[in-house]
Write an enzyme that holds these catalytic residues in place. Structure first.
Site, short mmCIF file in Angstrom:
data_model
loop_
_atom_site.label_atom_id
_atom_site.label_comp_id
_atom_site.label_asym_id
_atom_site.label_seq_id
_atom_site.Cartn_x
_atom_site.Cartn_y
_atom_site.Cartn_z
N PHE A 11 0.82 -1.21 0.00
CA PHE A 11 0.00 0.00 0.00
C PHE A 11 0.86 1.27 0.00
O PHE A 11 0.82 2.08 -0.94
CB PHE A 11 -0.94 -0.07 1.21
CG PHE A 11 -1.43 1.23 1.74
CD1 PHE A 11 -1.97 2.20 0.90
CD2 PHE A 11 -1.40 1.48 3.11
CE1 PHE A 11 -2.44 3.40 1.41
CE2 PHE A 11 -1.88 2.67 3.62
CZ PHE A 11 -2.39 3.63 2.77
N ILE A 12 1.67 1.45 1.03
CA ILE A 12 2.51 2.64 1.09
C ILE A 12 3.62 2.55 0.05
O ILE A 12 3.94 3.53 -0.64
CB ILE A 12 3.10 2.83 2.50
CG1 ILE A 12 1.99 3.00 3.53
CG2 ILE A 12 4.04 4.03 2.53
CD1 ILE A 12 2.48 3.03 4.97
N ASP A 31 9.63 -7.37 -2.71
CA ASP A 31 8.40 -7.70 -2.00
C ASP A 31 8.14 -9.19 -2.14
O ASP A 31 8.28 -9.74 -3.23
CB ASP A 31 7.22 -6.91 -2.60
CG ASP A 31 6.06 -6.76 -1.64
OD1 ASP A 31 5.54 -7.80 -1.17
OD2 ASP A 31 5.66 -5.62 -1.36
N THR A 35 1.48 -10.03 1.57
CA THR A 35 0.34 -9.15 1.87
C THR A 35 0.18 -8.07 0.82
O THR A 35 -0.68 -7.19 0.97
CB THR A 35 0.49 -8.49 3.26
OG1 THR A 35 1.68 -7.69 3.28
CG2 THR A 35 0.57 -9.55 4.35
N TYR A 139 3.31 -7.47 17.73
CA TYR A 139 3.58 -6.56 16.61
C TYR A 139 4.30 -5.31 17.11
O TYR A 139 5.33 -4.88 16.55
CB TYR A 139 2.29 -6.17 15.91
CG TYR A 139 2.47 -5.09 14.88
CD1 TYR A 139 3.05 -5.35 13.65
CD2 TYR A 139 2.06 -3.78 15.14
CE1 TYR A 139 3.24 -4.35 12.70
CE2 TYR A 139 2.23 -2.78 14.21
CZ TYR A 139 2.82 -3.07 12.99
OH TYR A 139 3.01 -2.06 12.07
N LYS A 143 8.19 -3.98 16.24
CA LYS A 143 8.49 -2.67 15.67
C LYS A 143 9.44 -1.87 16.56
O LYS A 143 10.30 -1.13 16.07
CB LYS A 143 7.20 -1.89 15.43
CG LYS A 143 6.44 -2.34 14.19
CD LYS A 143 7.27 -2.11 12.92
CE LYS A 143 6.50 -2.28 11.65
NZ LYS A 143 7.31 -2.00 10.44
N VAL A 169 -1.92 4.99 8.86
CA VAL A 169 -1.89 5.49 7.49
C VAL A 169 -3.07 4.92 6.71
O VAL A 169 -3.43 3.75 6.86
CB VAL A 169 -0.56 5.11 6.81
CG1 VAL A 169 -0.45 5.77 5.43
CG2 VAL A 169 0.64 5.53 7.69
#
Length: 318
Positions: A11-12, A31, A35, A139, A143, A169
């Site tokens: 997406f981003i 990639d 996902t 998660y 991060k 986002v």
């Protein structure tokens, strides 16, 4: 410049790749498509390498000759990490270590995407970068490890590195077709189908939503100016919108009230999140964030124009 984008078909990542190419840069995207969708970069003149950042050979090849690496590849979502904590750790923490080492080998500047989730259960608002992080999910912990490795590489090896904490986002290319879909595309999908939107808990939980164009503007400037920092930086500008407010805004933009299905609160979910934006404004004084309602309108128009195609996140970004 030659820029490598991990998670470049996501997406981003796909939105970023499009803008980098428009600005005349050479782009290599890596990639594993776990996902992401290759259709997100259809028509873009980039070099897409299908593979994982955990694959040393694929990663080294993708980073060869890079001036900058933007690391967006991750296994996203709190819910996924609750179901498989080890997978989140390996992709998000170990994967970031691999990217940092690849960037160090070629002398590239690197930007690492962290997450507002690292603040976790710390109740203080707004979230300033000097707050104690209290991760409330695997998660979030993965991060926090990722950004910690980034800062350690900067301190120990002099790596030009920037860790950005992204806050909720949203925008075109964000998928709405799976159980882990983010709240904005999930709600817009239901609304466009004439279905009630699923609200977890009382709906008063709030977020600092950031439109994808704002994130891309910061990322582009980061690589073009080779921006680095000795501590993480929030990539958000201090807004706060509740889930109930989001439902009302979508209804207003569509010209009709939305029905709601009440669902149980989710484990690991943070009650409120709002960024302190002082650092991002200081580092990127020329970036003007897209107002939330304007971004929401663009997202709805994009999803509505593509119909069912948009539900997968696939299709033209504008």
């Amino acid at each position: 410049m030659r820029i490598t984008v991990t998670g470049g078909a996501g997406f981003i990542g796909a939105n970023l790749c499009r803008v980098l190419l428009e600005r005349g840069h050479d782009v290599v995207a890596i990639d594993d498509l776990s996902t992401s969708l290759p259709s997100n970069v259809d028509g873009l003149e980039l070099d897409l390498r299908v593979g994982s950042v955990l694959d040393a050979a694929v990663l080294a090849s993708a980073c060869r000759g890079a001036d900058s690496v933007v690391h967006l590849a991750a296994v996203p979502a709190v819910t996924r990490s609750l179901e498989n904590p080890r997978r989140s750790h390996e992709a998000n923490a170990t994967g970031t270590m691999c990217v940092l080492e690849a960037a160090r080998t070629v002398g590239a500047h690197v930007v690492v995407a962290s997450s507002s989730s690292v603040y976790g259960s710390n109740p203080t608002l707004p979230r300033s970068e000097d707050l104690v992080c209290m991760p409330a999910s695997p998660y979030a912990a993965s991060k926090l490890a990722a950004e910690s490795y980034t800062l350690a590489h900067r301190a120990c090896f002099g790596l030009d590195a920037l860790a950005l904490r992204l806050f909720n986002v949203f925008g075109p290319l964000q998928r709405a077709d799976h159980a882990y879909a983010a709240v904005v595309p999930r709600f817009v999908r239901a609304a466009l189908r004439g279905e009630p939107v699923p609200v977890h808990g009382d709906g008063e939980q709030s977020r600092d939503f950031t439109f994808v164009d704002t994130v891309v503007a910061v990322l582009v400037e980061s690589v073009e100016r080779r921006v680095a920092a000795d501590r993480p930086v929030n990539l958000a500008f201090g807004t706060q919108t509740s889930v109930n407010d989001l439902v009302a805004m979508i209804g207003d933009l569509l010209g009709r009230p939305l029905g709601v299905i009440e669902e149980p609160a989710r484990p690991g979910d943070v009650r409120h999140s709002r960024a302190a934006g002082d650092s991002i404004r200081r580092l990127f004084p020329t970036v003007e964030p897209v107002p939330f309602v304007a971004g929401l309108r663009q997202t709805i128009e994009w999803m509505d124009s593509l119909g069912e195609t948009a539900l997968t996140g696939a299709g033209r970004p504008r």
